[in-house]
Structures are given as C-alpha cells and as structure tokens.
Design a protein around this motif. Structure first.
Motif, mmCIF file in Angstrom:
data_model
loop_
_atom_site.group_PDB
_atom_site.id
_atom_site.type_symbol
_atom_site.label_atom_id
_atom_site.label_comp_id
_atom_site.label_asym_id
_atom_site.label_seq_id
_atom_site.Cartn_x
_atom_site.Cartn_y
_atom_site.Cartn_z
ATOM 1 N N GLU A 151 -0.389 8.195 3.459
ATOM 2 C CA GLU A 151 -1.176 7.069 3.965
ATOM 3 C C GLU A 151 -2.226 6.683 2.925
ATOM 4 O O GLU A 151 -3.029 7.508 2.493
ATOM 5 N N SER A 152 -2.207 5.395 2.526
ATOM 6 C CA SER A 152 -3.112 4.954 1.468
ATOM 7 C C SER A 152 -4.400 4.331 1.978
ATOM 8 O O SER A 152 -5.402 4.284 1.260
ATOM 9 N N GLY A 153 -4.371 3.776 3.194
ATOM 10 C CA GLY A 153 -5.529 3.045 3.695
ATOM 11 C C GLY A 153 -5.581 1.617 3.213
ATOM 12 O O GLY A 153 -6.542 0.889 3.490
ATOM 13 N N SER A 154 -4.540 1.167 2.487
ATOM 14 C CA SER A 154 -4.491 -0.200 1.959
ATOM 15 C C SER A 154 -3.160 -0.839 2.331
ATOM 16 O O SER A 154 -2.144 -0.155 2.460
ATOM 17 N N THR A 155 -3.194 -2.157 2.518
ATOM 18 C CA THR A 155 -1.949 -2.900 2.762
ATOM 19 C C THR A 155 -1.603 -3.805 1.598
ATOM 20 O O THR A 155 -0.663 -4.586 1.674
ATOM 21 N N ARG A 156 -2.353 -3.709 0.515
ATOM 22 C CA ARG A 156 -2.103 -4.577 -0.646
ATOM 23 C C ARG A 156 -0.988 -4.015 -1.514
ATOM 24 O O ARG A 156 -0.684 -2.824 -1.483
ATOM 25 N N ASP A 157 -0.370 -4.884 -2.312
ATOM 26 C CA ASP A 157 0.678 -4.452 -3.233
ATOM 27 C C ASP A 157 0.038 -3.698 -4.391
ATOM 28 O O ASP A 157 -0.643 -4.298 -5.238
ATOM 29 N N LEU A 158 0.244 -2.399 -4.452
ATOM 30 C CA LEU A 158 -0.344 -1.570 -5.496
ATOM 31 C C LEU A 158 0.534 -1.629 -6.737
ATOM 32 O O LEU A 158 1.755 -1.465 -6.663
ATOM 33 N N SER A 159 -0.089 -1.874 -7.890
ATOM 34 C CA SER A 159 0.680 -2.131 -9.107
ATOM 35 C C SER A 159 0.419 -1.143 -10.226
ATOM 36 O O SER A 159 1.110 -1.190 -11.247
ATOM 37 N N ALA A 160 -0.563 -0.246 -10.066
ATOM 38 C CA ALA A 160 -0.858 0.683 -11.151
ATOM 39 C C ALA A 160 -1.497 1.944 -10.601
ATOM 40 O O ALA A 160 -2.189 1.916 -9.578
ATOM 41 N N ILE A 161 -1.279 3.066 -11.304
ATOM 42 C CA ILE A 161 -1.867 4.347 -10.929
ATOM 43 C C ILE A 161 -2.181 5.119 -12.197
ATOM 44 O O ILE A 161 -1.448 5.048 -13.195
ATOM 45 N N TRP A 162 -3.300 5.847 -12.155
ATOM 46 C CA TRP A 162 -3.693 6.701 -13.274
ATOM 47 C C TRP A 162 -4.461 7.887 -12.726
ATOM 48 O O TRP A 162 -5.142 7.781 -11.694
ATOM 49 N N GLY A 163 -4.368 9.030 -13.388
ATOM 50 C CA GLY A 163 -5.102 10.181 -12.917
ATOM 51 C C GLY A 163 -5.448 11.151 -14.013
ATOM 52 O O GLY A 163 -4.913 11.097 -15.134
ATOM 53 N N ARG A 164 -6.369 12.058 -13.660
ATOM 54 C CA ARG A 164 -6.745 13.148 -14.554
ATOM 55 C C ARG A 164 -6.945 14.373 -13.678
ATOM 56 O O ARG A 164 -7.840 14.393 -12.818
ATOM 57 N N GLY B 62 0.785 -1.227 0.000
ATOM 58 C CA GLY B 62 0.000 0.000 0.000
ATOM 59 C C GLY B 62 0.815 1.273 0.000
ATOM 60 O O GLY B 62 0.280 2.355 0.274
ATOM 61 N N ALA B 63 2.120 1.186 -0.311
ATOM 62 C CA ALA B 63 3.000 2.362 -0.286
ATOM 63 C C ALA B 63 2.614 3.365 -1.368
ATOM 64 O O ALA B 63 2.383 3.004 -2.524
ATOM 65 N N ILE B 64 2.558 4.654 -0.983
ATOM 66 C CA ILE B 64 2.345 5.745 -1.933
ATOM 67 C C ILE B 64 3.285 6.886 -1.548
ATOM 68 O O ILE B 64 3.350 7.285 -0.381
ATOM 69 N N VAL B 65 4.036 7.401 -2.529
ATOM 70 C CA VAL B 65 4.884 8.576 -2.321
ATOM 71 C C VAL B 65 4.483 9.638 -3.329
ATOM 72 O O VAL B 65 4.022 9.340 -4.434
ATOM 73 N N ARG B 66 4.705 10.905 -2.945
ATOM 74 C CA ARG B 66 4.183 12.023 -3.739
ATOM 75 C C ARG B 66 5.172 13.180 -3.730
ATOM 76 O O ARG B 66 5.827 13.447 -2.719
ATOM 77 N N THR B 67 5.269 13.852 -4.875
ATOM 78 C CA THR B 67 6.068 15.072 -4.960
ATOM 79 C C THR B 67 5.226 16.179 -5.572
ATOM 80 O O THR B 67 4.420 15.927 -6.478
ATOM 81 N N ALA B 68 5.398 17.385 -5.068
ATOM 82 C CA ALA B 68 4.712 18.553 -5.635
ATOM 83 C C ALA B 68 5.702 19.544 -6.220
ATOM 84 O O ALA B 68 5.323 20.654 -6.623
ATOM 85 N N ASP B 69 6.997 19.158 -6.267
ATOM 86 C CA ASP B 69 8.024 20.055 -6.806
ATOM 87 C C ASP B 69 8.888 19.340 -7.837
ATOM 88 O O ASP B 69 10.098 19.521 -7.898
ATOM 89 N N ASP B 70 8.218 18.507 -8.642
ATOM 90 C CA ASP B 70 8.859 17.823 -9.773
ATOM 91 C C ASP B 70 9.963 16.869 -9.350
ATOM 92 O O ASP B 70 10.936 16.656 -10.078
ATOM 93 N N GLY B 71 9.841 16.295 -8.145
ATOM 94 C CA GLY B 71 10.770 15.267 -7.720
ATOM 95 C C GLY B 71 11.883 15.721 -6.818
ATOM 96 O O GLY B 71 12.691 14.906 -6.372
ATOM 97 N N ALA B 72 11.948 17.012 -6.528
ATOM 98 C CA ALA B 72 13.010 17.499 -5.644
ATOM 99 C C ALA B 72 12.838 16.958 -4.232
ATOM 100 O O ALA B 72 13.807 16.551 -3.578
#
Length: 581
Positions: free
Chosen positions: A452-465, A436-446
């Motif tokens: 916190e994802s609320g999940s303990t499963r192995d997350l394998s894909a992400i998509w957004g709009r 359930g790991a999620i990491v995020r950047t708001a400065d282009d990776g700097a």
C-alpha cells in the motif's frame, strides 16, 4: 511556444509580469531588461497583486504562488482548491483574497503564505478582484454582479452591460469593463453606475484607473483605448497588432504598458503612441548553479558513476560516455536497438533498455554491445552488484539471467502497469507504477508482494539508499513518497506542482527530482519541502543523477551539470511543496 502575459504589476522602477505555464518576468529598470524568474508551478497564472515587498499570483486549477521579496523568489502556496482562479487582491496589512470559477473565494491573512476558504458567491464565474478606497475587497462576476466583502458576508450589486471581465478601483471610483466595449463607473460602491462606450465594440479584458482622471482599457483583437476624463471620452492609439491584450499598467506619468499574447507594447508619451517591446520569457538568461554541457544527439537515459563519469543512451541505439566531466566524449551505436530509454552501469558493465527489438549490454564501458533477449518497451533498469540487475519491460518486472544474455519475466501481483524499478542491497527490489502501485521482493524476485503506497498517482521513478526509499510521480500534481523499511510501508511526504519523472539523492543527503516543462527540484530536509532550481529548460527533463561532487540532468537536446556548492543557491529558487498530511 507562444507566451501569453496575463497580468502586470509595477511600482517605481520595478515591473513584474506573469502568464502562461507559470512564467514570471521581472524588470528593475522600467522594462529595459527583463529576467525570467524560476517558479515552482507550470500552470497558467492569470492574476497578480502586490503590497510592499509581497506579491501573490493566482491561476489555473487553484494555483497560488507568493513572493515576499518583490518577485525574486516564489513559493507554491496552493490550498487544495481546484477551480481556476481569475482574480487576486492584497492589502498592506497582509490580508488577501483570491476568486475564481464556481464562486470560489479564498482568504489569506499573512500576505498569501497560507489560505483558507472564504464566503462563496453561489456558483458565479468570478473574473476579477480589487480593493476599494476603504480597503474592502471587491469581486466581479461574469454574470453581471459586483460584490463587496464586508466582514464574512458579501453585499451584491448589479452591473450594467454584458459579460463584464475587467475591474479596477481607485480613490472613490470603481470601474468595470464589459464584453461590448463599454466602461461602467460607480462612485457609491456599485449602487449606481454611469456607462460610456469606448467605441470599439470589443470585449474589455483589462482596466487601469490612474490619478488625474486617466483610464486605460484593453482587450480582444489588440484593442486599446485611453481616457483622460475618467472614461467619458476615449482615444484609440494605433498599436498595429490584432493579438489579445490581457493587462495594462501605468506609472501615473507618461509610461503605459500593455501586455497579452506576443510582444508587449509601451508608451512613453501618455498613450498617444505605442511601440512594440520584445518582452519574451527566453530573452534573458537564467542565473543559477546549473550549466549547460555541450553535446550533440538525442538522448533519453542518464547514468552517473564516480566523479566525472557519465553515460548517456538515446535514439538509434546510440550511446555516449565521458570520464572527464564532459570535456571529451566517446560514442557508439547499436543497429536495431531502437530508441534507448534507460541505462545503468557498474564499472565497465553497462545495461540499456528501450523501445527496440532487443535490449543491449556492454562489458567494456560502451565500446562494444551485445543483445540481451527481452520484450521491447523498456522503461527502467537498475542493478546492485556484479550480474544482479532488474528492468521494467513492457510494464513488467524482469531479472537478468545468470549468463547475462536474457531478461526473465517475473511473476508479480496483478498490479497496474509498472514503470520503474530499484534494486536494493542483499535480495531486495521494489517497482512502482500506475495508480500508486508498488510491488516488492525480499528474495531477489522469486516472490513479490503488493504494498500500500498511500497514493493514487502514476508513480514514474524510485530511488533508495539502504532501507530508505523515495518514489515520485503524477501529472499536474506529483506525490513524493518515502519508505524507511525497505519499501514495506510508505508515507506521502509532500505534493509538488508539475509532473515528476525522476528522483535521485546524493552522498550529502540532498534529494533531487525533475520532470515535464523543465521542472527541477531540490530538497535538503529529507523530502518534506522542495526548492525549484533554474534549469533554463521548458521541455521535459528525463533524468537527474549524481555522484561525488556533481549532479547531472538530462533533457531534450540538453545536458546540465551542477557542482555541489551550497553557497551558490539559485537566485530564482522557490519553496515548491506542501507537506503531506
């Protein structure tokens, strides 16, 4: 793949079979032609019951699926039980039970749409369920007990013999088949028994009790026996098979069906002779809006941009692309690139990553490629705008250098291994991974933050709009997660059966997901509920992508296309998600 047919139900001209890996077969002409129905599960189904147009199937790891239209569409209605379910019974008024290992008992009062825990039976191994002449539910335990449900409690009786597994009831008779080839019958609800041997010595796995005294028993090593005097004497017709038999059914006339591992067997003379019938899941084509696109080669990565433009990458550094919806293809291969796993593009710019010693890039739509220095083990790549792209290489997030020739490893929080990345607008990027790991950047990776994802499963894909993102992943059960603030906070919207490997959305707001065992799902309500679509595949679907009026799905030696048309919903579609808390 050997298919095991585990349960069989029929009425009139209609026959339905369920079995391994969520298979459901349906015939409307007494078994002359069979059609494989799409189900939202891939767990083994081992029990089936019907009443009116309603059907319920139960199986591995607490799996429950139901249909309200005689088996044409199936919904995943599992209620959180984890034990294997071995028996199910359904009454005309809609009340049902499902029983299984560890004394598990589940009850439904609405034809299997919803379930709740019922009164347990200690830690017994419950192998079968049935209904007696008075409409009371029966449960058979491997330990040699027959239980009758009376209100909220069970009345229990001992059953003679060893390791009984088969149970049926009709009229005033209850019949049980044991592990030594004996059939035990009772006319007083299990208080007393009459025992007879079928003469086989083999374990009985299935019993059928018909009118006019007919009884049919089947089981281990191809065993089948027929009795016309309520089990007092038995005949052993030859079936010329030593494969396991799990279920029998008769129309109370001359037709008898027996199914198990491999082909089915049918008799049209009341059981005197049996003939082999090739009832296999692949015999009948699936119907639905997805069509196969002819393509040669083994590909793993899929990208779609604009109407009719598709890019594929795969083994041996190979790439293929079309600009006319698959009518014609161009190809190239980059020596030493190894197996390419993922691809992303914008205009003529294409990036591909994979298992080889170098990741690759094309600036002319795929005709010529250059190496991009980076760690092997690429699993995901995504970009936003000219020259701005992120990749996951060897479980770490990397960013494309300004000159486009290097992948630069970024410092992220010490999270478990990451598997997929999405590059959002402006300077946003989000990556997901194991546990359930999620990491995020708001400065282009700097800089990066763990979320916190609320999940303990192995997350394998992400998509957004925009600011709305979706992530999926899991093994036998997958979580569907949503964020509405650019990945800062998340909620688990739904859980679906199967292992999801990809998620995507189209311009109309429809969401798509796919994964192992040919799972292909569609949501039209923002990810809360999902419908299984007939993909025609039972191997892994790697990715689903779309643009404009088409969706594409890529699998092992398989490329599928679906033109958007809500009037062509699949006949085998099924609700396949339970809303998250």
């Amino acid at each position: 793949m050997t298919i095991r047919h585990r349960a069989l139900w029929g009425r009139g001209h209609l026959l339905v079979i369920v079995g391994s890996e969520g298979h459901v077969l349906r015939s409307e002409d007494r078994g002359q032609r069979w059609r494989r129905m799409q189900t939202p599960v891939r767990q083994d189904l081992s029990a089936l019951a019907g009443a009116g147009p309603a059907l319920i199937a139960a199986g591995q790891s607490g799996t429950l699926v139901s249909s309200i239209d005689e088996g044409q569409r199936w919904s995943d209605v599992s209620c959180g039980a984890e034990a294997d379910l071995r028996g199910v019974a359904l009454r005309d008024d809609g009340e049902a039970i499902a029983v299984g290992l560890g004394g598990t008992v589940l009850r439904s009062r609405d034809h299997g749409r919803t379930w709740e825990a019922g009164p347990r039976l200690d830690d017994l191994c419950l192998e079968a369920a049935a209904m007696d002449a008075e409409g009371r539910f029966l449960a058979l335990a491997l330990e040699g007990e027959l239980a009758t449900l009376q209100g909220a409690t069970w009345a229990r009786h001992k059953v003679p013999g060893r390791s009984p597994r088969a149970l049926c009831a009709r009229g005033g008779i209850v019949a049980v088949g044991d592990g030594d080839g004996h059939v035990h019958t009772s006319r007083d609800g299990g208080a007393s028994w009459e025992s007879r041997s079928t003469g086989s010595g083999r374990s009985i796995q299935a019993l059928w009790l018909g009118s006019a005294g007919r009884m049919i028993a089947a089981g281990d090593s191809g065993f089948l026996a027929v009795s016309d005097d309520e089990g007092r004497t038995w005949a052993r017709p030859s079936m010329k098979s030593d494969q396991q038999r799990y279920a029998v059914w008769s129309d109370d006339q001359a037709s008898i069906w027996c199914v198990g591992t491999g082909p089915a067997f049918r008799s049209i003379d009341g059981g005197k002779t049996f003939a082999k019938v090739p009832v296999q899941a692949g015999d009948a084509p699936l119907e639905g809006p997805w069509e196969k696109v002819p393509l040669r080669g083994k590909f793993r990565g899929l990208w779609v941009e604009g109407s009719g433009r598709v890019v594929l990458v795969g083994d041996g550094g190979s790439a293929a692309w079309t600009r006319d919806g698959g009518q014609t293809w161009e190809r190239s291969a980059e020596e030493g690139a190894g197996s390419l796993i993922a691809v992303w593009g914008r205009g003529e710019e294409i990036l591909a990553v994979g298992e080889g010693v170098a990741q690759i890039r094309s600036r002319d739509g795929g005709h010529r490629w250059i190496d991009v220095t980076g760690t092997p083990g690429g699993s995901s790549v995504h970009g936003q705008g000219a020259g701005r792209a992120f990749a996951v290489l060897d479980g770490r997030v990397c960013r494309l250098s300004a000159d486009g020739y290097r992948w630069i490893a970024l410092e992220t929080p010490p999270e478990p291994r990451l598997g997929a990345v999405w590059a959002g607008p402006e300077q946003l990027a989000v990556a997901v991974g194991r546990g359930g790991a999620i990491v995020r950047t708001a400065d282009d990776g700097a800089t990066w933050e763990a979320v916190e994802s609320g999940s303990t499963r192995d997350l394998s894909a992400i998509w957004g709009r925009g600011d709305e993102l979706f992530a999926v992943g899991g093994m036998t059960l997958s979580d569907v997660l949503r964020s509405r603030d650019g990945g800062a906070t998340w909620e688990v919207l739904a859980q679906v059966s199967g292992s999801l490997r990809s998620v995507w959305g189209d311009e109309a707001g429809t969401l798509w997901a796919c994964g192992l065992d040919g799972v292909l799902l569609r949501s039209t309500d923002g990810g809360w509920t999902w419908r299984g679509e007939a993909s025609g595949a039972w191997s892994t679907l790697f990715e689903v992508r779309g643009s404009g009026a088409e969706m594409w799905a890529l699998g092992e030696n398989l490329l599928l296309r679906r033109r958007h048309d809500d009037a062509h919903l699949p006949g085998g579609a099924a609700e396949s998600a339970v809303r998250g808390a």
